[in-house]
Design a protein around this motif. Structure first.
Motif, PDB file in Angstrom:
ATOM      1  N   LYS A 192      47.961  61.696   7.684  1.00 40.23           N
ATOM      2  CA  LYS A 192      48.145  60.852   8.643  1.00 40.23           C
ATOM      3  C   LYS A 192      49.161  59.660   8.273  1.00 40.23           C
ATOM      4  CE  LYS A 192      43.200  60.566  10.822  1.00 40.23           C
ATOM      5  NZ  LYS A 192      42.174  59.559  10.885  1.00 40.23           N
ATOM      6  N   ASN A 193      49.541  59.367   6.356  1.00 40.05           N
ATOM      7  CA  ASN A 193      50.317  58.402   6.471  1.00 40.05           C
ATOM      8  C   ASN A 193      51.494  59.225   5.776  1.00 40.05           C
ATOM      9  OD1 ASN A 193      49.290  60.145   4.443  1.00 40.05           O
ATOM     10  ND2 ASN A 193      48.890  58.017   3.007  1.00 40.05           N
ATOM     11  N   ASP A 271      40.669  46.609  10.955  1.00 42.39           N
ATOM     12  CA  ASP A 271      39.751  48.029  11.001  1.00 42.39           C
ATOM     13  C   ASP A 271      40.554  49.172  10.518  1.00 42.39           C
ATOM     14  OD1 ASP A 271      37.645  47.365  10.834  1.00 42.39           O
ATOM     15  OD2 ASP A 271      37.029  48.128  13.172  1.00 42.39           O
ATOM     16  N   GLU A 272      41.923  49.508  10.899  1.00 43.96           N
ATOM     17  CA  GLU A 272      43.061  50.583  10.540  1.00 43.96           C
ATOM     18  C   GLU A 272      44.424  50.035  11.076  1.00 43.96           C
ATOM     19  OE1 GLU A 272      42.904  53.636  13.558  1.00 43.96           O
ATOM     20  OE2 GLU A 272      40.958  54.147  12.279  1.00 43.96           O
ATOM     21  N   ARG A 273      44.891  48.785  10.958  1.00 45.48           N
ATOM     22  CA  ARG A 273      46.085  48.125  10.204  1.00 45.48           C
ATOM     23  C   ARG A 273      46.334  46.770   9.828  1.00 45.48           C
ATOM     24  NH1 ARG A 273      48.487  46.344  16.264  1.00 45.48           N
ATOM     25  NH2 ARG A 273      46.614  44.942  16.743  1.00 45.48           N
ATOM     26  N   HIS A 287      48.944  50.966  10.004  1.00 48.28           N
ATOM     27  CA  HIS A 287      48.195  51.358   9.802  1.00 48.28           C
ATOM     28  C   HIS A 287      47.913  52.073   9.251  1.00 48.28           C
ATOM     29  CE1 HIS A 287      48.357  51.654  14.233  1.00 48.28           C
ATOM     30  NE2 HIS A 287      49.344  52.028  14.827  1.00 48.28           N
ATOM     31  N   SER A 289      45.699  54.261   6.003  1.00 44.70           N
ATOM     32  CA  SER A 289      44.639  55.262   6.333  1.00 44.70           C
ATOM     33  C   SER A 289      43.538  55.385   5.741  1.00 44.70           C
ATOM     34  CB  SER A 289      45.695  56.982   6.204  1.00 44.70           C
ATOM     35  OG  SER A 289      46.082  56.613   4.285  1.00 44.70           O
ATOM     36  N   GLU A 290      43.606  54.885   4.861  1.00 44.40           N
ATOM     37  CA  GLU A 290      42.327  54.050   4.112  1.00 44.40           C
ATOM     38  C   GLU A 290      42.002  52.882   4.341  1.00 44.40           C
ATOM     39  OE1 GLU A 290      42.472  54.363  -0.409  1.00 44.40           O
ATOM     40  OE2 GLU A 290      44.265  55.491   0.803  1.00 44.40           O
ATOM     41  N   PRO A 291      40.746  52.852   3.990  1.00 45.15           N
ATOM     42  CA  PRO A 291      40.126  50.876   4.232  1.00 45.15           C
ATOM     43  C   PRO A 291      40.703  50.354   2.306  1.00 45.15           C
ATOM     44  CG  PRO A 291      38.334  52.816   4.543  1.00 45.15           C
ATOM     45  CD  PRO A 291      39.142  53.000   4.363  1.00 45.15           C
ATOM     46  N   THR A 318      53.539  52.556   9.839  1.00 44.18           N
ATOM     47  CA  THR A 318      52.230  53.854   9.158  1.00 44.18           C
ATOM     48  C   THR A 318      52.768  53.158   7.961  1.00 44.18           C
ATOM     49  OG1 THR A 318      52.238  55.113  10.757  1.00 44.18           O
ATOM     50  CG2 THR A 318      51.676  55.480   8.829  1.00 44.18           C
TER      51      THR A 318
END
Length: 387
Positions: A192-193, A271-273, A287, A289-291, A318
């Motif tokens: 994702k990243n 949450d995701e960004r 964005h 990919s992890e908290p 990203t």
């Protein structure tokens, strides 16, 4: 200032390439057996097998010379170009146009299935400025093409030397197919990243893969899977975090008395960004990919992103790595930099349809006073932060 592009995934195939290096006859591209009897090799130019030749029958090229002069003038150059560059510009406008028109009339929309076409520029290292037509399995259509172009040479409208016809090991459709297969294959494994782009060079037949996640072993596996192709890998920046490796880098010391200028401020955490802006960062939603459990609004961070940044406002991209910098805490200051930031953000909230960006925060040790430079739309102003 970084360059922003409006695509997250770049996948490019150019049928006409200008100003490129010379290609090779044997590209290594997978090709079907070629029937060579009907169109044998006449000569080799730039390591390509020439199978048809236009003859320079017209002695008077006055008309073409006038076309060339007009073509160069049409580019609106501020200075007169060198002769080689001027001839290349003329070749694009005259021989390139003539050849393209003839190809469309004879092959219609099917040319990509039978060959490739591209320009080469002598001023950038090619053997000559020319429009190249490469055919994988030439047939009777080639005779029609040569006849149509030769008639224009006979009339003095074009020059024979600027159109070269050779046998290609592949077609544009072949390259597009490999490019699509490679893209679909990489989509199955890209984290994702991380990101990649695939492009096929119609001159060389080489498939170029730019990435930031493939290890040496993974590249070897791909080369084995596409063993009939020439693949060139290029790593863009650091490799994305491996499985189990965090994308975040936190400082050993939480605070510093030195006013840092690197990076930008976290303006919002979702949450995701996250939204990062100000300092040296243009406003961008990244964005993640992890908290980021240790992230907080007002922190100064440096973001290493992957792929492209969409040119919206704020931009969208990203994050591959996020480096959290120590928080600026001047000696004897009532507030830290992040505390002054959050107070400023709270004070400037409430403006409808406007995104508030805190560009910078400065501290006056004599007055124990923080000041913030704010941007709301086109308006920029400075406020004092209450203690």
């Amino acid at each position: 200032m970084r360059k922003k592009l409006g695509l997250s995934l770049l996948v490019v195939l150019s049928v006409l390439l200008a100003s490129c290096d010379n290609g090779k006859l044997n590209s290594g591209h997978n090709s079907e057996p070629i029937q060579v009897d009907a169109w044998p090799t006449i000569e080799e130019i730039s390591n390509r097998a020439i199978i048809a030749r236009l003859e320079q029958t017209a002695k008077d090229t006055t008309q073409r010379d006038e076309y060339a002069k007009q073509a160069v003038e049409a580019y609106g150059l501020t200075e007169k170009p060198p002769p080689e560059q001027a001839e290349y510009l003329a070749t694009q406008a005259i021989e390139g146009q003539a050849a393209t028109t003839a190809m469309n009339e004879i092959y219609g929309e099917n040319f990509d299935r039978v060959g490739v076409a591209f320009f080469e520029n002598q001023s950038t290292g090619a053997s000559r400025s020319a429009f190249w037509i490469g055919l994988k399995n030439p047939d009777a259509q080639l005779e029609k093409l040569v006849k149509k172009l030769q008639a224009q040479v006979d009339a003095g409208d074009i020059l024979a030397e600027h159109i070269l016809i050779f046998r290609s090991n592949y077609t544009a459709e072949d390259l597009q197919k490999v490019q699509n297969e490679m893209t679909n294959s990489l989509k199955q494994t890209v984290p994702k990243n991380a990101s990649f782009s695939v492009s096929a060079d119609v001159i060389t037949g080489i498939i170029h893969i730019e990435h930031d996640f493939l290890t040496d072993d993974e590249q070897k596996s791909i080369k084995s899977k596409f063993s009939n192709e020439q693949l060139v890998f290029k790593q863009s920046g650091r490799l994305a975090p491996a499985p189990g490796e965090s994308m975040y880098q936190y400082p050993k010391e939480l605070y510093t008395t030195v006013h840092l200028t690197e990076g930008g401020y976290i303006h919002a955490i979702e949450d995701e960004r996250i939204l990062v802006a100000g300092g040296k960062e243009e406003a961008t939603y990244y964005h993640i990919s992890e908290p980021g459990h240790q992230l907080k609004v007002g922190q100064r961070v440096e973001v290493e992103y992957t792929g492209m940044i969409l040119t919206s406002f704020p931009g969208q991209g990203t994050a591959k790595y996020i480096k959290v910098l120590p928080e600026y805490k001047p000696a004897n200051a009532t507030l830290t930099e992040s505390e002054a930031f959050t107070k400023t953000l709270e004070m400037t909230k409430g403006t409808p349809n406007t995104i508030t960006i805190i560009n910078s925060i400065s501290y006056n040790s004599k007055t124990d006073q923080w000041k913030a430079t704010i941007q709301q739309g086109d308006e920029v102003f400075i406020i004092e932060v209450p203690k």
